[in-house]
Design a protein around this motif. Sequence first.
Motif, PDB file in Angstrom:
ATOM      1  N   GLU A  40       0.836  -1.189   0.000  1.00  0.00           N
ATOM      2  CA  GLU A  40       0.000   0.000   0.000  1.00  0.00           C
ATOM      3  C   GLU A  40       0.876   1.246   0.000  1.00  0.00           C
ATOM      4  O   GLU A  40       2.003   1.235   0.471  1.00  0.00           O
ATOM      5  CB  GLU A  40      -0.906   0.008   1.231  1.00  0.00           C
ATOM      6  CG  GLU A  40      -1.925  -1.098   1.235  1.00  0.00           C
ATOM      7  CD  GLU A  40      -2.707  -1.142   2.539  1.00  0.00           C
ATOM      8  OE1 GLU A  40      -2.517  -0.269   3.408  1.00  0.00           O
ATOM      9  OE2 GLU A  40      -3.495  -2.067   2.690  1.00  0.00           O
ATOM     10  N   VAL A  41       0.323   2.320  -0.486  1.00  0.00           N
ATOM     11  CA  VAL A  41       1.013   3.596  -0.535  1.00  0.00           C
ATOM     12  C   VAL A  41       1.067   4.205   0.863  1.00  0.00           C
ATOM     13  O   VAL A  41       0.104   4.124   1.617  1.00  0.00           O
ATOM     14  CB  VAL A  41       0.269   4.542  -1.500  1.00  0.00           C
ATOM     15  CG1 VAL A  41       0.795   5.952  -1.417  1.00  0.00           C
ATOM     16  CG2 VAL A  41       0.344   4.014  -2.915  1.00  0.00           C
ATOM     17  N   MET A  42       2.206   4.826   1.198  1.00  0.00           N
ATOM     18  CA  MET A  42       2.326   5.574   2.443  1.00  0.00           C
ATOM     19  C   MET A  42       3.123   6.831   2.121  1.00  0.00           C
ATOM     20  O   MET A  42       4.354   6.836   2.127  1.00  0.00           O
ATOM     21  CB  MET A  42       3.010   4.746   3.532  1.00  0.00           C
ATOM     22  CG  MET A  42       3.151   5.466   4.858  1.00  0.00           C
ATOM     23  SD  MET A  42       1.611   6.042   5.609  1.00  0.00           S
ATOM     24  CE  MET A  42       0.856   4.502   6.074  1.00  0.00           C
ATOM     25  N   LEU A  43       2.394   7.900   1.786  1.00  0.00           N
ATOM     26  CA  LEU A  43       3.009   9.168   1.414  1.00  0.00           C
ATOM     27  C   LEU A  43       3.266   9.976   2.682  1.00  0.00           C
ATOM     28  O   LEU A  43       2.360  10.208   3.478  1.00  0.00           O
ATOM     29  CB  LEU A  43       2.091   9.938   0.461  1.00  0.00           C
ATOM     30  CG  LEU A  43       1.783   9.202  -0.849  1.00  0.00           C
ATOM     31  CD1 LEU A  43       0.617   9.847  -1.564  1.00  0.00           C
ATOM     32  CD2 LEU A  43       3.003   9.154  -1.728  1.00  0.00           C
ATOM     33  N   LEU A  44       4.514  10.408   2.854  1.00  0.00           N
ATOM     34  CA  LEU A  44       4.939  11.103   4.061  1.00  0.00           C
ATOM     35  C   LEU A  44       5.755  12.338   3.717  1.00  0.00           C
ATOM     36  O   LEU A  44       6.392  12.391   2.671  1.00  0.00           O
ATOM     37  CB  LEU A  44       5.831  10.190   4.915  1.00  0.00           C
ATOM     38  CG  LEU A  44       5.282   8.829   5.309  1.00  0.00           C
ATOM     39  CD1 LEU A  44       6.374   7.987   5.958  1.00  0.00           C
ATOM     40  CD2 LEU A  44       4.107   8.984   6.251  1.00  0.00           C
ATOM     41  N   GLY A  45       5.774  13.294   4.621  1.00  0.00           N
ATOM     42  CA  GLY A  45       6.685  14.419   4.504  1.00  0.00           C
ATOM     43  C   GLY A  45       6.044  15.685   3.977  1.00  0.00           C
ATOM     44  O   GLY A  45       4.867  15.732   3.619  1.00  0.00           O
ATOM     45  N   THR A  46       6.867  16.733   3.961  1.00  0.00           N
ATOM     46  CA  THR A  46       6.461  18.060   3.506  1.00  0.00           C
ATOM     47  C   THR A  46       7.483  18.539   2.480  1.00  0.00           C
ATOM     48  O   THR A  46       8.689  18.470   2.717  1.00  0.00           O
ATOM     49  CB  THR A  46       6.418  19.048   4.692  1.00  0.00           C
ATOM     50  OG1 THR A  46       5.486  18.560   5.666  1.00  0.00           O
ATOM     51  CG2 THR A  46       5.991  20.438   4.247  1.00  0.00           C
ATOM     52  N   TYR A  47       6.988  19.031   1.348  1.00  0.00           N
ATOM     53  CA  TYR A  47       7.836  19.453   0.235  1.00  0.00           C
ATOM     54  C   TYR A  47       7.357  20.809  -0.264  1.00  0.00           C
ATOM     55  O   TYR A  47       6.176  21.143  -0.123  1.00  0.00           O
ATOM     56  CB  TYR A  47       7.783  18.426  -0.901  1.00  0.00           C
ATOM     57  CG  TYR A  47       8.144  17.044  -0.416  1.00  0.00           C
ATOM     58  CD1 TYR A  47       9.464  16.612  -0.435  1.00  0.00           C
ATOM     59  CD2 TYR A  47       7.176  16.187   0.100  1.00  0.00           C
ATOM     60  CE1 TYR A  47       9.814  15.359   0.044  1.00  0.00           C
ATOM     61  CE2 TYR A  47       7.511  14.930   0.585  1.00  0.00           C
ATOM     62  CZ  TYR A  47       8.830  14.520   0.557  1.00  0.00           C
ATOM     63  OH  TYR A  47       9.171  13.285   1.039  1.00  0.00           O
ATOM     64  N   THR A  48       8.256  21.582  -0.848  1.00  0.00           N
ATOM     65  CA  THR A  48       7.904  22.934  -1.290  1.00  0.00           C
ATOM     66  C   THR A  48       8.285  23.173  -2.755  1.00  0.00           C
ATOM     67  O   THR A  48       9.131  24.023  -3.055  1.00  0.00           O
ATOM     68  CB  THR A  48       8.588  23.984  -0.380  1.00  0.00           C
ATOM     69  OG1 THR A  48       9.995  23.720  -0.352  1.00  0.00           O
ATOM     70  CG2 THR A  48       8.018  23.965   1.024  1.00  0.00           C
ATOM     71  N   PRO A  49       7.654  22.451  -3.677  1.00  0.00           N
ATOM     72  CA  PRO A  49       7.893  22.756  -5.090  1.00  0.00           C
ATOM     73  C   PRO A  49       7.200  24.079  -5.440  1.00  0.00           C
ATOM     74  O   PRO A  49       6.535  24.676  -4.599  1.00  0.00           O
ATOM     75  CB  PRO A  49       7.233  21.582  -5.818  1.00  0.00           C
ATOM     76  CG  PRO A  49       6.126  21.167  -4.906  1.00  0.00           C
ATOM     77  CD  PRO A  49       6.640  21.409  -3.506  1.00  0.00           C
ATOM     78  N   LYS A  50       7.366  24.533  -6.644  1.00  0.00           N
ATOM     79  CA  LYS A  50       6.708  25.750  -7.134  1.00  0.00           C
ATOM     80  C   LYS A  50       5.734  25.368  -8.243  1.00  0.00           C
ATOM     81  O   LYS A  50       5.901  24.342  -8.903  1.00  0.00           O
ATOM     82  CB  LYS A  50       7.737  26.730  -7.710  1.00  0.00           C
ATOM     83  CG  LYS A  50       8.776  27.193  -6.744  1.00  0.00           C
ATOM     84  CD  LYS A  50       8.348  28.439  -6.057  1.00  0.00           C
ATOM     85  CE  LYS A  50       9.508  29.027  -5.259  1.00  0.00           C
ATOM     86  NZ  LYS A  50       9.060  29.967  -4.282  1.00  0.00           N
ATOM     87  N   ILE A  51       4.746  26.201  -8.444  1.00  0.00           N
ATOM     88  CA  ILE A  51       3.892  26.075  -9.625  1.00  0.00           C
ATOM     89  C   ILE A  51       4.433  27.079 -10.638  1.00  0.00           C
ATOM     90  O   ILE A  51       4.584  28.255 -10.324  1.00  0.00           O
ATOM     91  CB  ILE A  51       2.408  26.346  -9.302  1.00  0.00           C
ATOM     92  CG1 ILE A  51       1.854  25.233  -8.414  1.00  0.00           C
ATOM     93  CG2 ILE A  51       1.598  26.475 -10.591  1.00  0.00           C
ATOM     94  CD1 ILE A  51       0.383  25.344  -8.091  1.00  0.00           C
TER      95      ILE A  51
END
Length: 152
Positions: free
Chosen positions: A7-18
Amino acid sequence: MSTDSGEVMLLGTYTPKIDAKGRMALPAKFRTQLGPGLIMARGQERCVYLFPQAEFRRVAMQIQHTSLGNKAAREYLRVLLSGAVDQTPDKQGRVLVPQMLRDYAKLGSDIVVIGVGTRAEIWDKKAWEQYLADNEQGYSDIADDVLPSVEW
């Protein structure tokens, strides 16, 4: 990160740009878990949900099975599905965040992408910072109610 059952387990914080074309680079750690195609949809608190296709299908089917006799479920499903779009990342791992979803979540170029287990969420950076500030005390206060049987 995947669990032992795959199963998927998405974790963390990221700061890409649009970028100016409305595209964002998916966090590298999310790309394989989200798969070759993903679903974007309106989320709660004015964010955009990112689901692997299989997880979105599972959630939508669960809601749909209750929706015929449940007005709230019908209304939720209408809003969720009417704002959902299929996206396929390009070779650089970028996806288009449709204008409709950018408007809904008030996304500018500065965004935050957070992992929330089986989905990710895209937030306007300032809105996310405000959400954290507003909910930090509540996070501590509700731990016993939300996690009564979890041992730390």
